[in-house]
Design a protein around this motif. Structure first.
Motif, PDB file in Angstrom:
ATOM      1  N   LEU A   1       2.767  -1.291  -6.957  1.00  0.00           N
ATOM      2  CA  LEU A   1       1.868  -0.140  -7.088  1.00  0.00           C
ATOM      3  C   LEU A   1       1.918   0.454  -8.495  1.00  0.00           C
ATOM      4  O   LEU A   1       0.895   0.874  -9.037  1.00  0.00           O
TER       5      LEU A   1
ATOM      6  N   LEU B   1       4.474   1.970   1.751  1.00  0.00           N
ATOM      7  CA  LEU B   1       5.597   2.451   0.941  1.00  0.00           C
ATOM      8  C   LEU B   1       6.236   3.665   1.609  1.00  0.00           C
ATOM      9  O   LEU B   1       7.453   3.761   1.703  1.00  0.00           O
TER      10      LEU B   1
ATOM     11  N   ASP C   1       6.906  -0.483  -4.656  1.00  0.00           N
ATOM     12  CA  ASP C   1       6.867   0.498  -5.745  1.00  0.00           C
ATOM     13  C   ASP C   1       6.530  -0.191  -7.070  1.00  0.00           C
ATOM     14  O   ASP C   1       5.725   0.323  -7.866  1.00  0.00           O
TER      15      ASP C   1
ATOM     16  N   GLU D   1      -1.152   0.748 -11.041  1.00  0.00           N
ATOM     17  CA  GLU D   1      -1.539   2.012 -11.676  1.00  0.00           C
ATOM     18  C   GLU D   1      -1.659   1.854 -13.187  1.00  0.00           C
ATOM     19  O   GLU D   1      -2.573   2.415 -13.809  1.00  0.00           O
TER      20      GLU D   1
ATOM     21  N   THR E   1       0.847  -1.193   0.000  1.00  0.00           N
ATOM     22  CA  THR E   1       0.000   0.000   0.000  1.00  0.00           C
ATOM     23  C   THR E   1       0.879   1.238   0.000  1.00  0.00           C
ATOM     24  O   THR E   1       2.069   1.170   0.336  1.00  0.00           O
ATOM     25  N   LYS E   2       0.261   2.382  -0.358  1.00  0.00           N
ATOM     26  CA  LYS E   2       1.032   3.632  -0.361  1.00  0.00           C
ATOM     27  C   LYS E   2       1.510   3.987   1.041  1.00  0.00           C
ATOM     28  O   LYS E   2       2.608   4.525   1.216  1.00  0.00           O
TER      29      LYS E   2
END
Length: 210
Positions: free
Chosen positions: A185, A12, A182, A189, A8-9
């Motif tokens: 994710l 991260l 990274d 995206e 998850t962000k």
């Protein structure tokens, strides 16, 4: 993924923060290690110089004492020695070098004031006494330096171990976590982008057909 961290962000950001702290910690430990090693090397050189001075002083003192025994006699020298006063007190305090407690021996030098009558002695005996007095202070200083070297060496070993732990374990671990999160994710995206693009394309086709 390393340590099964959810990609998850938030995780991260947390991993990047941990990586940054680990890198800063390593840099600080590396600087500390450099300072301690330099300090220890300087003290090692000082210890060698002191040992040389002590050896020279002992050599000169024994040579003078041998001459004094010839001119005064051993009994007279023993008699003077028995009247010598006890060693003066000294105090040990500490100073901090990068968090390492370094001992400092504080004492009062008596100078060249001898405790016996000059009428009972010869120049050779006086020289031997002064050399022995000087040796005492050199030994104080050498003990201080050698203890400092020992403590610095211990701290360098601890610092090296901690720095290696960060460099070989913690930093690579967080680098791997950041890289994997990274990548996941970024892939997500891209998938979302293509999915939205397909949705838009379908809507545009429906509009054209209608």
């Amino acid at each position: 993924m390393a340590n099964k961290v959810v990609p998850t962000k938030a995780n991260l950001i947390a991993a990047k923060s941990s990586l940054n702290l680990a890198q800063k910690g390593y840099n600080l430990l590396d600087k500390k290690r450099t300072v301690l090693i330099k300090e220890m090397m300087d003290l090692n050189k000082k210890a060698q110089d002191l040992q040389n001075k002590i050896e020279e002083s002992f050599r000169a003192a024994y040579e003078s004492l041998e001459n004094a025994i010839v001119t005064m006699g051993a009994e007279e020298i023993y008699s003077i020695a028995r009247t010598s006063k006890p060693e003066p007190d000294y105090e040990i305090i500490s100073k901090s070098v990068m968090g390492v407690e370094i001992p400092q021996v504080h004492y009062e030098e008596k100078g060249k004031n001898l405790e016996y009558s000059f009428h009972r002695t010869t120049t050779a005996f006086d020289d031997a006494s002064l050399n022995m007095e000087n040796i005492r202070y050199l030994i104080y200083e050498l003990a201080q330096v050698e203890t400092s070297v020992f403590r610095l060496a211990q701290e360098i070993k601890k610092t090296q171990k901690r720095a290696n732990g960060l460099e070989k374990i913690q930093i690579p671990k967080y680098e791997e976590i950041v890289k994997e999160i990274d990548e996941i994710l970024s892939e997500k995206e891209r998938e979302d982008f293509f999915r939205l693009k397909k949705v838009k394309d379908k809507k545009q086709k429906k509009v054209i057909k209608s």
